[in-house]
Design a protein around this motif. Sequence first.
Motif, PDB file in Angstrom:
ATOM      1  N   THR A  34       0.885  -1.038   0.058  1.00  0.00           N
ATOM      2  CA  THR A  34       0.078   0.120  -0.084  1.00  0.00           C
ATOM      3  C   THR A  34       0.688   1.181   0.149  1.00  0.00           C
ATOM      4  O   THR A  34       0.509   2.323  -0.500  1.00  0.00           O
ATOM      5  N   GLY A  35       2.128   1.260   0.492  1.00  0.00           N
ATOM      6  CA  GLY A  35       2.988   2.276   0.639  1.00  0.00           C
ATOM      7  C   GLY A  35       3.159   2.669  -0.806  1.00  0.00           C
ATOM      8  O   GLY A  35       3.564   4.024  -1.074  1.00  0.00           O
ATOM      9  N   TYR A  38       0.562   5.205  -2.206  1.00  0.00           N
ATOM     10  CA  TYR A  38       0.950   6.875  -1.644  1.00  0.00           C
ATOM     11  C   TYR A  38       2.320   7.418  -2.367  1.00  0.00           C
ATOM     12  O   TYR A  38       2.345   8.508  -2.523  1.00  0.00           O
ATOM     13  N   ARG A  39       3.255   6.473  -2.559  1.00  0.00           N
ATOM     14  CA  ARG A  39       4.322   6.951  -3.386  1.00  0.00           C
ATOM     15  C   ARG A  39       4.260   7.122  -4.703  1.00  0.00           C
ATOM     16  O   ARG A  39       4.716   8.061  -5.111  1.00  0.00           O
ATOM     17  N   ARG A  86      10.720   5.133  -5.584  1.00  0.00           N
ATOM     18  CA  ARG A  86      11.766   4.803  -4.488  1.00  0.00           C
ATOM     19  C   ARG A  86      12.739   5.754  -4.121  1.00  0.00           C
ATOM     20  O   ARG A  86      13.671   5.606  -3.429  1.00  0.00           O
ATOM     21  N   VAL A  94       6.621  11.842   1.079  1.00  0.00           N
ATOM     22  CA  VAL A  94       5.296  10.836   1.007  1.00  0.00           C
ATOM     23  C   VAL A  94       4.439  11.204   2.165  1.00  0.00           C
ATOM     24  O   VAL A  94       3.185  11.086   2.093  1.00  0.00           O
ATOM     25  N   SER A  95       4.996  11.436   3.170  1.00  0.00           N
ATOM     26  CA  SER A  95       4.292  11.482   4.656  1.00  0.00           C
ATOM     27  C   SER A  95       3.348  12.644   4.420  1.00  0.00           C
ATOM     28  O   SER A  95       2.069  12.795   4.977  1.00  0.00           O
ATOM     29  N   SER A  98       0.503  12.084   2.269  1.00  0.00           N
ATOM     30  CA  SER A  98      -0.526  10.858   2.664  1.00  0.00           C
ATOM     31  C   SER A  98      -1.308  11.358   3.882  1.00  0.00           C
ATOM     32  O   SER A  98      -2.226  10.354   4.427  1.00  0.00           O
ATOM     33  N   ARG A 104      -6.387   9.670   1.693  1.00  0.00           N
ATOM     34  CA  ARG A 104      -6.587   8.270   2.411  1.00  0.00           C
ATOM     35  C   ARG A 104      -7.792   7.608   2.075  1.00  0.00           C
ATOM     36  O   ARG A 104      -7.711   6.500   1.874  1.00  0.00           O
ATOM     37  N   GLY A 124       1.611  -1.844   5.225  1.00  0.00           N
ATOM     38  CA  GLY A 124       1.376  -0.438   5.516  1.00  0.00           C
ATOM     39  C   GLY A 124       1.433   0.211   6.660  1.00  0.00           C
ATOM     40  O   GLY A 124       2.541   0.010   7.522  1.00  0.00           O
ATOM     41  N   ARG A 125       0.630   1.182   7.000  1.00  0.00           N
ATOM     42  CA  ARG A 125       0.826   1.699   8.325  1.00  0.00           C
ATOM     43  C   ARG A 125      -0.736   1.692   9.045  1.00  0.00           C
ATOM     44  O   ARG A 125      -0.706   1.891  10.410  1.00  0.00           O
ATOM     45  N   ASP A 126      -1.691   1.321   8.192  1.00  0.00           N
ATOM     46  CA  ASP A 126      -2.934   1.326   8.891  1.00  0.00           C
ATOM     47  C   ASP A 126      -3.937   0.224   8.356  1.00  0.00           C
ATOM     48  O   ASP A 126      -5.051   0.430   8.483  1.00  0.00           O
ATOM     49  N   ARG A 152      18.000   0.309   5.362  1.00  0.00           N
ATOM     50  CA  ARG A 152      17.777   1.381   4.245  1.00  0.00           C
ATOM     51  C   ARG A 152      18.973   1.359   3.477  1.00  0.00           C
ATOM     52  O   ARG A 152      19.092   1.615   2.314  1.00  0.00           O
ATOM     53  N   ARG A 172       9.970  10.825   9.040  1.00  0.00           N
ATOM     54  CA  ARG A 172       8.685  10.192   8.324  1.00  0.00           C
ATOM     55  C   ARG A 172       7.951   9.467   9.562  1.00  0.00           C
ATOM     56  O   ARG A 172       6.758   9.610   9.544  1.00  0.00           O
ATOM     57  N   ASP A 176       4.015  10.210  10.228  1.00  0.00           N
ATOM     58  CA  ASP A 176       2.957   9.167  10.289  1.00  0.00           C
ATOM     59  C   ASP A 176       2.351   8.560  11.566  1.00  0.00           C
ATOM     60  O   ASP A 176       1.213   8.628  11.234  1.00  0.00           O
ATOM     61  N   ARG A 179      -0.194  12.168  12.538  1.00  0.00           N
ATOM     62  CA  ARG A 179      -1.171  12.612  11.497  1.00  0.00           C
ATOM     63  C   ARG A 179      -2.356  12.448  12.200  1.00  0.00           C
ATOM     64  O   ARG A 179      -2.677  11.622  13.090  1.00  0.00           O
TER      65      ARG A 179
END
Length: 215
Positions: A34-35, A38-39, A86, A94-95, A98, A104, A124-126, A152, A172, A176, A179
């Motif tokens: 899912t990231g 948003y990217r 990337r 991106v944050s 999003s 969203r 993802g995050r959610d 990374r 980031r 995230d 928010r």
Amino acid sequence: MKNIHIAIDGPAGAGKSTIAKRLAQEIHIDYLDTGAMYRALTYHILQLNVDVEDEETIIKEAEKIDIDFNNNCIYLNGINVDIDIRTQKVSNNVSAVSKFARVRELMVDKQREIANGKSVIMDGRDIGTVVLPKAEYKFYLDASIDIRAQRRYEQLDQNMDIEELKRDIANRDKMDQTREVSPLKKADDAIVIDTSNMTIDEVLQTMKSIINEEE
Ligand code: C5P
């Protein structure tokens, strides 16, 4: 076998997408990053030179663009953008993009549509909190900031300064997590796995044993 949904959330660089991709292959179900969605929107916004705080224009663009997946590759208006999304520039913006509620809503609708009627692993995050609150399995992958930055660093073939990378990741995560709309947080019923001192195989083994235990 009945359809199962597996939600994997966590901060940047915790190993979510590597693990989710491998797990999906091993248990033969689909994977959705899912990231990447948003990217892709962020990449599009940056290409247009739109300010990442310009909510109105971002929403207009988000409603217009077409984001699609084929064989785990992401397409933006029909063009493969796997590599373009990337870059460090996209990661650092991106944050901001999003955080908007309407953005969203559009992404979550699409993610649920993809998950509908089939088995899928989403990272993802959610995912465990908002996208698939009834997912059969929810994992929250975490790792220390030093380890996440190191991972990374090894993934990027750019001459990045590791301290700068650490700052970018911490920023980031903070955006995230703070928010207003669906911030990154562990779902109450998610299983936390700290991957700091684990190999990919060990994380996979842990997850598979939890899934098999209950099947
Ligand atoms: O997973 P990845 O690190 O590629 O995600 C990039 C960014 O997309 C995150 O930092 C976050 O701002 C946003 N994102 C989100 N909700 C998701 C997935 C990603 O807000 N479900």
